[in-house]
Every structure is written in structure tokens, then in C-alpha cells.
Design an enzyme around this catalytic site. Structure first.
Site, PDB file in Angstrom:
ATOM      1  N   GLU A 189       0.483 -24.788  79.214  1.00 39.32           N
ATOM      2  CA  GLU A 189       1.791 -24.350  79.718  1.00 39.32           C
ATOM      3  C   GLU A 189       2.833 -24.227  78.614  1.00 39.32           C
ATOM      4  O   GLU A 189       3.758 -23.432  78.715  1.00 39.32           O
ATOM      5  CB  GLU A 189       2.316 -25.332  80.780  1.00 39.32           C
ATOM      6  CG  GLU A 189       2.009 -24.892  82.195  1.00 39.32           C
ATOM      7  CD  GLU A 189       2.734 -25.717  83.257  1.00 39.32           C
ATOM      8  OE1 GLU A 189       3.204 -26.823  82.961  1.00 39.32           O
ATOM      9  OE2 GLU A 189       2.806 -25.252  84.408  1.00 39.32           O
ATOM     10  N   HIS A 221     -25.352 -30.950  77.455  1.00 36.28           N
ATOM     11  CA  HIS A 221     -26.559 -30.442  78.104  1.00 36.28           C
ATOM     12  C   HIS A 221     -26.284 -29.196  78.929  1.00 36.28           C
ATOM     13  O   HIS A 221     -27.128 -28.750  79.688  1.00 36.28           O
ATOM     14  CB  HIS A 221     -27.171 -31.533  78.979  1.00 36.28           C
ATOM     15  CG  HIS A 221     -27.603 -32.716  78.156  1.00 36.28           C
ATOM     16  ND1 HIS A 221     -28.889 -32.877  77.701  1.00 36.28           N
ATOM     17  CD2 HIS A 221     -26.889 -33.752  77.660  1.00 36.28           C
ATOM     18  CE1 HIS A 221     -28.958 -33.981  76.979  1.00 36.28           C
ATOM     19  NE2 HIS A 221     -27.754 -34.527  76.932  1.00 36.28           N
ATOM     20  N   LYS A 277       2.899 -17.066  92.402  1.00 35.20           N
ATOM     21  CA  LYS A 277       3.738 -17.616  93.487  1.00 35.20           C
ATOM     22  C   LYS A 277       4.463 -16.499  94.215  1.00 35.20           C
ATOM     23  O   LYS A 277       4.629 -16.532  95.430  1.00 35.20           O
ATOM     24  CB  LYS A 277       4.759 -18.606  92.929  1.00 35.20           C
ATOM     25  CG  LYS A 277       4.170 -19.929  92.484  1.00 35.20           C
ATOM     26  CD  LYS A 277       5.300 -20.871  92.118  1.00 35.20           C
ATOM     27  CE  LYS A 277       4.819 -22.048  91.328  1.00 35.20           C
ATOM     28  NZ  LYS A 277       5.905 -22.821  90.753  1.00 35.20           N
TER      29      LYS A 277
HETATM   30  O1  PA5 Z   1       5.389 -28.919  83.482  1.00 29.22           O
HETATM   31  C1  PA5 Z   1       5.906 -28.411  84.462  1.00 29.22           C
HETATM   32  O2  PA5 Z   1       7.137 -28.206  84.529  1.00 29.22           O
HETATM   33  C2  PA5 Z   1       5.104 -28.040  85.686  1.00 29.22           C
HETATM   34  O3  PA5 Z   1       3.753 -28.212  85.491  1.00 29.22           O
HETATM   35  C3  PA5 Z   1       5.528 -28.884  86.871  1.00 29.22           C
HETATM   36  O4  PA5 Z   1       5.335 -30.236  86.568  1.00 29.22           O
HETATM   37  C4  PA5 Z   1       4.754 -28.548  88.138  1.00 29.22           C
HETATM   38  O5  PA5 Z   1       4.794 -27.177  88.387  1.00 29.22           O
HETATM   39  C5  PA5 Z   1       5.319 -29.287  89.344  1.00 29.22           C
HETATM   40  O6  PA5 Z   1       6.666 -28.992  89.531  1.00 29.22           O
HETATM   41  P1  PA5 Z   1       7.578 -29.782  90.555  1.00 29.22           P
HETATM   42  O7  PA5 Z   1       7.686 -31.194  90.094  1.00 29.22           O
HETATM   43  O8  PA5 Z   1       8.908 -29.096  90.529  1.00 29.22           O
HETATM   44  O9  PA5 Z   1       6.899 -29.701  91.895  1.00 29.22           O
END
Ligand code: PA5
Length: 424
Positions: free
Chosen positions: A278, A299, A411
Site C-alpha cells: 500500500e 516444496h 470500492k
Molecule cells: O493503511 C490503511 O490506511 C488501510 O489499510 C486501512 O487500515 C484499511 O483500509 C482500514 O481502514 P479503516 O480503519 O478506515 O476501516
């Protein structure tokens, strides 16, 4: 405190020492900027100073709340996804709960089977829930909370609200709901993105509830933070790792595999995969982070690693002291393994590790990140180290380490199909 160590095994000669030195020099000023935290990211750097969200006052708060759960709770259901659950889950998976409170996870999938299994698992137990959501718009924790709320209401009636702990952003609808319904409210740091929250209420409170030593974890993080601040460009372990992985990417190795011979580090590898995927995977570039659970995956995917296309390098997480031992006793069955009589699984695992590094490094560089043990102090070091290194590495790559615009694409399609506006 025992230190993290980094070693590079490069039999195939991909990297010259001089080349690494030049690159470390080139990014010396960047290292200084990252140590201080750059002004442009000030809204995302709340994790850089460990004490900001894990100082004594905060630790006391997490411990006090944990005691309330421990008093009459059997289970704490952590409802959250991605950065909101992975760090705590990795520690619990690797070390285990240290008291009677079992941590169960929900709100991390949309699978009907998963939620039914969770509800079945907690039936008849004394249940608390910790709902963790930075913006409270994410579908999985949203509907996971619905399901667990229905369960709690059914079990405890109006008193259910005393069993709900919300971790959310101050001033949001989530806080409003929590206040109105009488749920306990913990602040989600506004200046920390989900995947950087291992040393904040998100990572620490569930661990405190499960009796893990969060003080040792925070001490580990403080220790490596001081070390990274002190080490200059020539010796800085984070800069060396960041520079090398970017150099290998530039040389055409597009994938980094994090491999470990301790399967209980699987969830840590998932956390790592999210952190780098990310933080770096944007603008049509970045190393693709994958992980290997060895020796099992040798394996299966081991064939590709050794003989397939040359697209990857590997970072081995080497555990110095696993704290585990099982000696193979001799017996009278002629099974062909008697050469191993009297040897420890742990010792054989080490031999397999050395052999794997020797074989794989004939093809591509193998980095070895040695960690002292699998305990809270080490997790504190690892989390802080990787968060710091990721910030540095993303900057070398030339991308913003703290945003994640790409996750919105699916999304938008999904919410359209579900008839829900994204901003609803
Ligand atoms: O690193 C990030 O910002 C994302 O991976 C969020 O943690 C994830 O999408 C969850 O978001 P939220 O806590 O708003 O539900």
C-alpha cells in the site's frame, strides 16, 4: 537489547559494495529528513515518535481498559481490516495469548461462512468487542459490527454497550455513535494511517487484553528508534535495506519475497505485505511484496524461485533464538532418517535455512534480517524498523508513502452495485 542485523548474500554478483556505498551517500540527506519527519507528511507521522501514542499515560490507559476486559471476559473480538487489525493479529499469532482472553477476528472479510464461524465460536462465552475503524466507511468492519452488535444485544440486552470498545477518529460520526450509545471510545490517531498503527491503540490495546507485554514491545520500538536516529548514512541499517531493495528493483528484480522458516511469522509477513504494497505500489511502479512460509513453500513455489524467471530477490527473516526444541529420538523402524537421530528440529531447520540461502543466492541476492527472538520486544523493533524503512524506501522510489488512492477503484464499482453512495 539484542539488535536486528542485516546481511547480504550475493553469490551471483548483482551488487558491488562500492555501488551500495555511493547510493547510501546519495540518500544521506533524505535519511536526515526522514529521521526528523518531513513537513509535507506531518499529518501522517504520528508514529515516528514512539511516545506520542505509546507513552506512559497511553500505556496505562490501554492496560486499565485491558483489565476491565480480563475481569469477566473470555473473548475479545477485534473488528477491523487491513491496518486496523493486522499488527495485533501478527503478534497474537506468533506469541499466543498469555491469559484466558482469546482474541477472535471479524470485520476482515465479507464471507458469510467466516462471520457464522465467529458467531459459533463465541457462543456461550463472555464476549467483548473492539471495533477499529479510522473513517468508519469501510464495508467489512461496518457489517462485522452489525453482526456482533446483534449478538451482544441478544446476549446482554441493554447492558451490551458496556462490552463495546470503539477505536475511531475523534470528531467523526463513529465517535458520535459511541458517545450516544455509551460505548467506550479510544482515539484512532489522526496523524497515523492504518498500516503504520502497530504502536498505537490499534495495535497495543488488543495485545494488552490478551496479556502480552506491551511495555516490552514499546521498549523494543524505542530502542530501534534511537538506533536509527543515531546511525549515519554509512551504517544505518534502514538506509542500507532501502537502498539495496531499490537498486535491485532498478536492475529488473520486481518482487521481494519475505521468507521465514518459522510458520508462526505468517501473519507478520501479511502485515509486511500490506505495509509495502500500500505504501509503495503506486504510479505504476514498486516491488511486489510476497511471502514464503518455509520449508513448506520450498516444496511448491520453491521450484519457481530456483528455476523460474529471474524476477525476484529474497529477504529471509532469521530467528536467532526460537525458544523451541524437539529432539528426534532413535527408534527401530528402518525409515531412512536415522542419520538425524538425536538432532533437534531447530537444528535441522537451521541447516535447511543455510542450504536455501546458498541455493537461492546462486541466482539472486538474498538479504538476511536476523531478529533476536519471537517476543514482544522483537516485534516492537520489527514494527518500528519496517515502518521507518518503508517511509525511506518509498521516498527513494519517488512515491508518497502514506496515501493509498488505488484501493478506492474497486470500492466505487462495488458501492455502485450495492446502491450505496461512497460518501453515504
Ligand atoms: O493503511 C490503511 O490506511 C488501510 O489499510 C486501512 O487500515 C484499511 O483500509 C482500514 O481502514 P479503516 O480503519 O478506515 O476501516
Amino acid at each position: 537489547m539484542n539488535e536486528l542485523k542485516l546481511e547480504i548474500i550475493d553469490q551471483a554478483g548483482w551488487l558491488a559494495q562500492e555501488e551500495i556505498r555511493v547510493m547510501k551517500d546519495k540518500y544521506a540527506l533524505l535519511l536526515d529528513a526522514v529521521k526528523k519527519g518531513e513537513e509535507q507528511y506531518k499529518d501522517s507521522l504520528g508514529w515516528l515518535d514512539v511516545d506520542r501514542w505509546a507513552g506512559e499515560d497511553w500505556i496505562l490507559k490501554y492496560e486499565e481498559l485491558a483489565k476491565a476486559v480480563q475481569k469477566d471476559g473470555d473473548v475479545l473480538v477485534v473488528i477491523g481490516i487491513g491496518g486496523s487489525n493486522q499488527s495485533a493479529r501478527a503478534v497474537v499469532d506468533a506469541i499466543g495469548s498469555k491469559n484466558h482472553v482469546k482474541i477472535v477476528y471479524a470485520g476482515n472479510s465479507i464471507s458469510a461462512d467466516s462471520i457464522c464461524n465467529v458467531l459459533e465460536e463465541i457462543k456461550g462465552k463472555s464476549v467483548y468487542i473492539n471495533v477499529i475503524a479510522k473513517n468508519f466507511e469501510t464495508l467489512e468492519p461496518g457489517i462485522g459490527f452489525r453482526a456482533l452488535r446483534a449478538f451482544l444485544k441478544d446476549q446482554y440486552g441493554a447492558e451490551y454497550s458496556k462490552r463495546v470498545i470503539c477505536t475511531g477518529t475523534c470528531g467523526t460520526k463513529f465517535e458520535e455513535i459511541a458517545r450516544e450509545k455509551g460505548y467506550y471510545f479510544l482515539p484512532f490517531p489522526e496523524d497515523v494511517g492504518g498500516r503504520y498503527t502497530s504502536l498505537t491503540p490499534i495495535g497495543l490495546f488488543p495485545l494488552a487484553a490478551a496479556g502480552l507485554d506491551i511495555r516490552a514491545m514499546v521498549e523494543g520500538a524505542r530502542h530501534i528508534s534511537r538506533r536509527l536516529q543515531k546511525e549515519d548514512a554509512a551504517e544505518n541499517i534502514a538506509l542500507e535495506y532501502a537502498v539495496v531493495r531499490n537498486m535491485l528493483y532498478e536492475k529488473g528484480l520486481k518482487l521481494e519475497m519475505l521468507s521465514c522458516f518459522e510458520p508462526r511469522m505468517f501473519r507478520f509477513a501479511k502485515w509486511w505485505m500490506q505495509l509495502f504494497g500500500e505504501s509503495e505500489g503506486k504510479d505504476n511502479k514498486a516491488l511486489y511484496p510476497v511471502f514464503g512460509t518455509f520449508s513448506e513453500d520450498l516444496h511448491s513455489i520453491g521450484q519457481y524461485i530456483q528455476d523460474g524467471d529471474t524476477i525476484m530477490f529474497e529477504t529471509f527473516l532469521k530467528v536467532e533464538d526460537t525458544g523451541a526444541s524437539y529432539v528426534i529420538y532413535g527408534d527401530d523402524v528402518e525409515d531412512g532418517f536415522s542419520v538425524l537421530d538425536g538432532m533437534d528440529f531447530d537444528e535441522i531447520n537451521r541447516v535447511a535455512f543455510e542450504a536455501t540461502v546458498a541455493a537461492h543466492s546462486e541466482k539472486f541476492p538474498c538479504l538476511i534480517l536476523s531478529i533476536p527472538a519471537i517476543d514482544e520486544e522483537t516485534f516492537g523493533q520489527l514494527y518500528y524498523f519496517y515502518q521507518f524503512m518503508c517511509y525511506l524506501s518509498a521516498k527513494i522510489l519517488g512515491v508518497d508513502p502514506f496515501n493509498q488512492p488505488g484501493v478506492e477503484a474497486y470500492k466505487n464499482y462495488m458501492f455502485k452495485s450495492l446502491g450505496k453512495c461512497v460518501e453515504d
